[in-house]
Design an enzyme around this catalytic site. Structure first.
Site: not given
Length: 330
Positions: A115-116
């Site tokens: 993800c981030i």
């Protein structure tokens, strides 16, 4: 490869790095894959680490104890996997975590993010000149903030050399299974996937989310008219020249608008809209695949089949079998 694949005791060290604000599933999903693999015969030792060795407070409010600080990690690390945390430039976790990851990187065989967490790798300089992905909602921000990174917005995970990046949250499980298969082959990876009741290879990318949903409201009335026309009549002539004439702009200018607003080309947008239209017909109707292809603007069934494989990773007939309303599912 930058390090020996195993420790002196023969185990492969998997370190999952997290900081305050981490997404709980970014941590738990991959951890579950490797921990279960270890119980099923894999040679992994799984540890959770934070930059300073202090417990991590996740975004969901769950407090996670950690095994060590990143600076205290010794010996070769087989996989260093970074969970997502706050990507804000002024965030208190991004830079310290990136610095800690950079220090341990040279002892890692594989560096990965979920993800981030890709922002951490990018901040550490580990994505410079590489292809990478992140959660669809942050792809544009990642590309804007780190122009030296080639951001691919549709992959569940992307690997470039020994650096792997996964898309949003549950894609961390996809990535962990891919790394498990890379290390031990398909049999163990399939066994773990079966225990977790997930696909070993999920039959779609991030593009399963509607391309229309990715479009930000446009201040360009001409572009908005073109986008709406494609959605309303996917079977019509939507060649670049035809769309440019409809918008009263040059083909080159229209292509630039698509990239700026949607992050995709006109041809890719049309293809995805046609696939989405075909998905709806396949889910809710009984028309043949040939009829669906014609109604959605594909030149032939083969053209539609190729588009389905590019966009969602499966054939139209397979999609209908899995998702048709009222159809029996295994």
């Amino acid at each position: 490869m930058r390090a020996s694949p195993s420790r002196a005791d023969g185990s492969r060290d998997v370190v999952i790095a997290a900081a305050d604000g981490a997404v709980l599933l970014d941590v738990a999903g991959p951890l579950q894959v490797f921990a279960l693999a270890a119980k099923c015969g894999g040679d992994y030792r799984v540890r959770l680490a934070s930059p300073d060795g202090h417990p991590v407070h996740t975004r969901e409010g769950v407090r996670l104890g950690v095994d060590t600080s990143l600076d205290a990690v010794t010996g070769p690390v087989h996989i260093l996997l970074v969970a997502g945390c706050d990507p804000a430039p002024t965030g208190t976790t991004l830079v310290p975590l990136a610095q800690a990851v950079r220090r341990v990187r040279d002892r890692c065989t594989v560096v990965a993010s979920v993800c981030i967490g890709a922002f951490v790798l990018a901040e550490a300089g580990l994505l410079d000149g590489r292809r990478a992905t992140t959660h669809w909602a942050f792809c544009r921000e990642l590309a804007d903030r780190y122009p030296q990174v080639t951001v691919e917005s549709d992959g569940m995970y992307v690997h470039d050399g020994d650096v792997y990046t996964a898309a949003g949250v549950t894609a961390g499980i996809d990535l962990a299974l891919a790394l498990l298969e890379r290390d031990h082959g398909g049999a163990l990876a399939r066994q773990v996937a079966q225990w977790l009741v997930v696909f070993l290879q999920r039959p779609a990318g991030q593009s399963q989310r509607s391309v229309r949903g990715r479009a930000r409201p446009s201040r360009q009335p001409a572009l908005r008219a073109v986008l709406d026309a494609v959605v309303e009549q996917p079977h019509a002539d939507h060649s670049l020249e035809a769309m440019a004439a409809r918008a009263a702009v040059s083909p080159r200018h229209l292509s630039r608008l698509f990239i700026e607003v949607l992050g995709t080309t006109p041809g890719q947008y049309v293809q995805q809209i046609r696939v989405e239209a075909a998905q709806q017909l396949l889910e809710g109707g009984d028309d043949t695949v040939e009829v669906v292809a014609k109604q959605c603007g594909f030149r032939s069934v083969e053209t539609m089949r190729q588009a389905f494989h590019r966009v969602i990773g499966m054939a139209p007939t397979t999609y209908r079998h899995q998702f048709q309303k009222g159809a029996p599912h295994a």
